[in-house]
Design an enzyme around this catalytic site. Structure first.
Site, PDB file in Angstrom:
ATOM      1  N   LYS A 178     138.576  47.045  47.863  1.00 43.89           N
ATOM      2  CA  LYS A 178     137.355  47.522  48.520  1.00 43.89           C
ATOM      3  C   LYS A 178     137.180  48.990  48.166  1.00 43.89           C
ATOM      4  O   LYS A 178     137.841  49.860  48.717  1.00 43.89           O
ATOM      5  CB  LYS A 178     137.425  47.382  50.040  1.00 43.89           C
ATOM      6  CG  LYS A 178     136.071  47.709  50.674  1.00 43.89           C
ATOM      7  CD  LYS A 178     136.156  48.355  52.039  1.00 43.89           C
ATOM      8  CE  LYS A 178     136.164  49.851  52.014  1.00 43.89           C
ATOM      9  NZ  LYS A 178     134.977  50.539  51.503  1.00 43.89           N
ATOM     10  N   GLY A 231     142.771  57.772  52.284  1.00 42.77           N
ATOM     11  CA  GLY A 231     141.619  58.135  53.110  1.00 42.77           C
ATOM     12  C   GLY A 231     142.016  59.206  54.101  1.00 42.77           C
ATOM     13  O   GLY A 231     142.996  59.917  53.901  1.00 42.77           O
ATOM     14  N   GLU A 253     147.989  57.145  52.206  1.00 44.08           N
ATOM     15  CA  GLU A 253     147.947  58.426  51.521  1.00 44.08           C
ATOM     16  C   GLU A 253     146.772  59.181  52.148  1.00 44.08           C
ATOM     17  O   GLU A 253     145.619  58.867  51.867  1.00 44.08           O
ATOM     18  CB  GLU A 253     147.773  58.135  50.017  1.00 44.08           C
ATOM     19  CG  GLU A 253     147.500  59.313  49.134  1.00 44.08           C
ATOM     20  CD  GLU A 253     148.401  60.468  49.420  1.00 44.08           C
ATOM     21  OE1 GLU A 253     149.612  60.261  49.604  1.00 44.08           O
ATOM     22  OE2 GLU A 253     147.886  61.588  49.482  1.00 44.08           O
ATOM     23  N   CYS A 287     142.714  65.663  47.839  1.00 41.63           N
ATOM     24  CA  CYS A 287     143.712  65.739  48.923  1.00 41.63           C
ATOM     25  C   CYS A 287     144.672  66.875  48.634  1.00 41.63           C
ATOM     26  O   CYS A 287     145.287  67.416  49.547  1.00 41.63           O
ATOM     27  CB  CYS A 287     144.527  64.458  49.005  1.00 41.63           C
ATOM     28  SG  CYS A 287     143.538  62.999  49.077  1.00 41.63           S
ATOM     29  N   GLU A 388     141.385  69.920  57.501  1.00 38.15           N
ATOM     30  CA  GLU A 388     140.995  69.601  56.125  1.00 38.15           C
ATOM     31  C   GLU A 388     139.472  69.695  56.010  1.00 38.15           C
ATOM     32  O   GLU A 388     138.740  69.008  56.719  1.00 38.15           O
ATOM     33  CB  GLU A 388     141.462  68.185  55.755  1.00 38.15           C
ATOM     34  CG  GLU A 388     141.271  67.890  54.282  1.00 38.15           C
ATOM     35  CD  GLU A 388     141.873  66.558  53.855  1.00 38.15           C
ATOM     36  OE1 GLU A 388     141.751  65.575  54.612  1.00 38.15           O
ATOM     37  OE2 GLU A 388     142.449  66.502  52.756  1.00 38.15           O
TER      38      GLU A 388
HETATM   39  C1  UN1 Z   1     143.821  63.043  45.469  1.00 38.43           C
HETATM   40  O1  UN1 Z   1     143.162  64.049  45.650  1.00 38.43           O
HETATM   41  O2  UN1 Z   1     143.835  62.133  46.340  1.00 38.43           O
HETATM   42  O3  UN1 Z   1     147.284  66.038  41.580  1.00 38.43           O
HETATM   43  C2  UN1 Z   1     144.572  62.729  44.254  1.00 38.43           C
HETATM   44  C3  UN1 Z   1     146.075  65.844  41.604  1.00 38.43           C
HETATM   45  C4  UN1 Z   1     145.509  64.575  41.022  1.00 38.43           C
HETATM   46  C5  UN1 Z   1     145.436  63.503  42.066  1.00 38.43           C
HETATM   47  C6  UN1 Z   1     144.758  63.901  43.326  1.00 38.43           C
HETATM   48  N1  UN1 Z   1     146.330  64.179  39.920  1.00 38.43           N
HETATM   49  O4  UN1 Z   1     145.300  66.624  42.119  1.00 38.43           O
END
Ligand code: UN1
Length: 499
Positions: A178, A231, A253, A287, A388
């Site tokens: 999804k 997410g 994650e 992230c 965040e």
């Molecule tokens: C993410 O933002 O969920 O190290 C992944 C990094 C990328 C992956 C980010 N290779 O920023």
């Protein structure tokens, strides 16, 4: 490949392209211009149930396909991804908005993990170990689990689906994907390529639609044995609760509030390069983005002025234009959230050095562009230093020394990425040991993870699992211990001690 404007797309279930049972649809639009990218099925529980049923049926056969053969299909996929890299990159600049170099990087990350995991088809190592009894053989092997539900975000629209699907598949699981409703065309293209690579019908399925309907049903479905989600923390908590009833394995994650530490002895220009790349790359929508910069006082003023000068030269624009440094953010809600944090930062008494506004001039007004924003004199407890933001905003926090820097870096609920710029090997090793995060960079920013190392975080960033690297295999397999007694008599472990 040109953009797929206005095309109508479908779900992929059991090898067939089908509409949502309800016939409902939604549109994907470009965050840079508002143009329509495509129309997609707005699916519901019925569609999920169909997809899970075919994935469950396909698992019975796919688990028996020798892992090296599963790997061969994935090697074909890797080559197809290489051939299609330019088209996928272009589509990503349009549908998700990131700039061309980074969109290419996103696709490259998918190529990398696909080659890496395809090779895993000839490894998937277990262990053999001596038995405590004579004439007895002990071993442990990895076994696939069943149907995997993958719920993926929009910020890495090809890379993240690949991190989840490719290891799941090489291990012998089947998948229902999804994808985020902001980037369905990219997920669709990825699944088309998987189908083209020769994946048997039913092994990979895609069901488009929202988290509250499609995602929720996937998480609660008794035949989905693993949920893998990238997410927000809030969604992660909801998923974990919903999955408890069926004891579904959950890999999460979640967020980050990553910091770059810059010590007095650092190479300031290099640190500024790292900050620019990590705070404003992908418009801060990673992230792993550096949304805090913790700076030792001796270098604070110099770093501030170098950083602001460089930030003010960054050019905003659509991702597909060669001279764009920063693309749009994903949608209006994101734009408003990012701006609300500028207001929060000002109210909290942080000093706005640059940015802090929506960029609306000329063609930028058609999209969701936000000026790269730097706050200075930020207190570590302020909301802009704790929450965040997921946008092009970073906060400079002055500190006295390494101890304070580590304390401030760790003083958040998340634990994804971390970084330190220093020439002092002792300081670097202390940071490597003491920064509470799943990832630490020395003399590099907070982004740029490579696919053959574990990716994920401590504390509220997840629930202890990792994706990518060998660690991903632990999410998508279960261990089985096997004992073979060839003594011809009943031998009792822990009882028959005479050997
Ligand atoms: C993410 O933002 O969920 O190290 C992944 C990094 C990328 C992956 C980010 N290779 O920023």
């Amino acid at each position: 490949m040109a953009t797929t404007t206005n095309q109508t797309f479908k779900n992929f279930i059991g090898g067939e392209w089908v509409d949502a049972a309800s016939g409902d649809t939604f549109e994907s639009t470009s965050p840079a211009t508002g143009e329509t990218i495509g129309v997609f099925p707005r699916s519901g529980a019925e569609d999920v149930d169909r997809a899970v049923a075919v994935a469950k049926e396909a698992f019975a056969e796919w688990r028996l396909v020798p892992a090296p053969k599963r790997g061969e299909i994935l090697f074909r996929l890797a080559r197809l991804l290489e051939q299609e890299k330019a088209g996928l990159t272009d589509l990503m600049t349009r549908e998700m908005g990131k700039v061309k170099a980074e969109a290419g990087g996103d696709v490259q990350e998918a190529i990398d993990i696909t080659y890496y995991m395809a090779g895993e088809g000839r490894r998937l190592f277990g262990h053999t170990t001596p038995s405590e009894l004579r004439d007895k053989w002990n071993m442990s092997v990895r076994q696939p689990i069943g149907v995997v539900g993958a719920i993926t975000p929009w910020n890495f629209p090809v890379a993240i689906p690949s991190w989840k699907l490719i290891p799941a598949l090489v291990c012998g699981n089947t998948v229902v994907l999804k994808p985020a409703t902001d980037t369905p065309a990219l997920a669709e293209r990825f699944v088309e390529l998987l189908a083209e690579s020769g994946i048997p019908n039913g092994v990979v399925n895609i069901v488009h639609g929202g988290g509250g309907t499609v995602g929720d049903r996937m998480v609660r479905h008794p035949d989905v044995r693993v949920i893998t989600l990238t997410g927000s923390r809030e969604t992660g908590v909801e998923v974990l609760k919903a999955a408890a009833e069926t004891l579904t394995h959950v890999h999460l994650e979640l967020g980050g509030k990553n910091a770059i530490v810059v010590l007095d002895d650092a190479k300031v220009e290099l640190a500024v390069d790292g900050i620019l790349w990590s705070a404003f790359g992908t418009s801060g929508q990673r992230c792993t983005a550096a949304s805090r910069v913790i700076v030792q006082r001796g270098v604070y003023d110099e770093l501030q002025s170098q950083l602001v000068a460089r930030v003010e030269k960054l050019r905003l624009g659509p991702g597909w234009e060669d001279d764009t440094d920063i693309g749009p953010v994903i949608n209006r809600t994101a734009l408003e959230k990012i701006h609300s944090y500028t207001e929060i930062g000002k109210d909290e008494g942080a000093k706005l050095l640059t940015g802090g506004e929506v960029a609306g001039e000329g063609d930028l007004g058609k999209g969701f562009f936000y000026r790269p924003t730097v706050f200075a004199d930020v207190d570590p407890q302020m909301r802009i230093a704790q929450e965040e933001i997921f946008g092009p905003t970073t906060a400079l926090i002055p500190v006295a020394d390494l101890d304070e820097a580590i304390r401030v870096s760790n003083g958040i609920k998340y634990g994804l990425s971390s970084s330190i710029f220093t020439q002092d090997v002792n300081a670097a090793f202390r940071a490597m040991r003491d920064l509470e995060a799943g990832i630490t960079y020395v003399n590099a920013g907070t982004i740029g993870a490579e696919v053959h190392l574990p990716f994920g975080g401590t504390k509220d960033t997840g629930n202890g699992h990792r994706e990518a690297g060998q660690a991903a295999l632990d999410v998508f397999t279960e261990w089985k211990s096997i004992y073979v007694d060839y003594s011809g008599r009943l031998q009792r472990a822990q009882i028959d001690t005479e050997q």
